[in-house]
Scaffold this motif. Sequence first.
Motif, short mmCIF file in Angstrom:
data_model
loop_
_atom_site.label_atom_id
_atom_site.label_comp_id
_atom_site.label_asym_id
_atom_site.label_seq_id
_atom_site.Cartn_x
_atom_site.Cartn_y
_atom_site.Cartn_z
N ALA B 16 46.29 42.68 37.11
CA ALA B 16 46.50 40.94 37.62
C ALA B 16 45.43 40.80 38.13
O ALA B 16 45.00 39.05 37.72
N ALA B 17 44.72 41.36 38.78
CA ALA B 17 43.88 41.05 39.21
C ALA B 17 42.09 40.26 38.21
O ALA B 17 41.23 39.38 38.78
N ARG B 18 42.17 41.70 37.42
CA ARG B 18 41.59 41.11 36.88
C ARG B 18 41.86 39.86 35.91
O ARG B 18 40.36 39.01 35.56
N ILE B 19 42.72 39.48 35.07
CA ILE B 19 42.76 38.24 35.07
C ILE B 19 42.15 36.89 36.14
O ILE B 19 41.64 35.75 35.26
N ASN B 20 42.85 36.66 37.50
CA ASN B 20 42.97 36.41 38.06
C ASN B 20 41.12 35.67 38.91
O ASN B 20 40.88 34.51 38.84
N GLU B 21 40.40 36.91 38.56
CA GLU B 21 38.64 36.86 39.37
C GLU B 21 38.54 36.21 37.59
O GLU B 21 37.14 35.75 38.05
N ASP B 22 39.13 35.69 36.56
CA ASP B 22 37.85 35.58 35.26
C ASP B 22 38.73 34.29 35.08
O ASP B 22 39.51 34.13 34.59
N ALA B 23 37.42 33.13 35.03
CA ALA B 23 37.84 31.13 34.76
C ALA B 23 38.30 31.66 33.29
O ALA B 23 39.48 30.63 32.99
N ARG B 24 37.43 32.20 32.79
CA ARG B 24 37.88 31.98 31.18
C ARG B 24 39.31 33.11 30.60
O ARG B 24 40.23 31.75 29.90
N LEU B 25 39.96 33.39 31.37
CA LEU B 25 40.72 33.86 30.77
C LEU B 25 41.76 33.59 31.66
O LEU B 25 42.97 32.86 31.52
N ARG B 26 41.53 32.24 32.95
CA ARG B 26 43.07 31.60 33.43
C ARG B 26 42.76 30.84 32.69
O ARG B 26 44.27 30.14 32.64
N GLN B 27 41.99 30.03 32.10
CA GLN B 27 42.40 28.99 31.18
C GLN B 27 43.12 29.37 29.77
O GLN B 27 44.12 28.02 29.08
#
Lengths: 319, 117
Positions: B16-27
């Motif tokens: 979860a943290a890796r996704i939340n830290e990555d703007a591209r993945l959040r998009q």
Amino acid sequence: VTGPTEAAGAPRTLRVVSVSLGSSRRDHAVRVVRGGARFEVERRGVDGDLAAAEAAVRALDGRVDAIGLGGLDITLRVRDRVFTLSDGARLRDAASITPVVDGGGVKDTLERRAVEGLVAEGILGPGVEVLCVSALDRFGMAEALDGAGCAVVYGDLMFTAGIPYPIRSLDELAEMAHRILPQFAKLPISMLYPVGAAQERPPDPRFAPYYERAAVIAGDFHLIRRHLPDRLDGKTVLTNTTTAEDVRWLAERGCARLVTTTPVLEGRSFGANVIEAMAWAYAGGFGPGAAPAAEALSTVLDRLAIGPASRTLSLPEVS
Amino acid sequence: LSVAADPLTEALTGFAARINEDARLRQMISDWDRTVRCVATDSGRVAGLKVEASQVSVTGGGEAEDILLEAVEPLLVGMFSGEVSPTEPYMDGRLRVRGTQEDVLRLDFLSLMIWGE
């Protein structure tokens, strides 16, 4: 390359069959003469049934001059790396005598030419907005569009996985491909590409704004159709295989021009795999290796007078 | 006083943290509000993920799920910590997945974007 002859000197008929994971509703057979050779070209759809496709390839092995695979690729080239798709390799390996080809070489050759033609006509060029619905299955086209300076949205994530992320550079596309393709290449093709009945579902226009912004819509027709909006007024569509029904669909939506990367034979454009199979049959093979060198294939395509076809669309013409 | 999380929850937290830290993945999850439930078939441990408004959080796995993942705990932990790709366990049946094809593909895609080559 001189084309096929028998001992007596008369050209024999070359038999090419395309086994497609697509709908059997699109099946057809034609006879054509190209490059001084007679061809019998047949398409057999298996409605998404991979086992049926494998059985068909096995049954045709040694009985025809070349087999094309439609609806799936054997390999994908992304810059200097080549990824082999498990399902495609399974079908290729079902034949031990007859060459089985996926059309990748033809796409890499003719789609570049199609882009060059549109650049020469002024339809493509620096800053022209293009929606390339999928580029990983036709990296040559993506390279040609990028080389022409077009502002390209690569829709691979949107059109294959429904992920609302437009890729806007070839570098980012290649970076993602190198991350995901080693694993995605092992997945069933039906998870990545519409096959069988999935090809005939009504379009879901959720990505309509990307179509609206683009002057040119490029790529695989089944993917273009998957999210086709109601209107395509004045746009150019650059794609591969279309039927008369597909052409009517585009015309009804106001599409101005259709460029197919393979020629129209008997009223429809044939898949790149069919054209590549014809080239293999004509040349009697291209020697060892999974794909012919681009120069050799290009020479044979010239001999067969095969190249992109462009037509202006209007409703009266297609009704 | 803190209590160490179990390995599955710890792996999910890292994911979860890796996704939340990555703007591209959040998009890439901006339109994708989903719940994922993970059930360890050997230990019986249950945990989950909740994706909402482009953020991923770890849950106890009690909610009704959109995607259900069932496998032995070491495999689930390996998948969410990047040691194991989910593709092969999915293909050979060690990982059982219930959900729409598009959801399963997106989850697989996210893990490859984090840990792929």
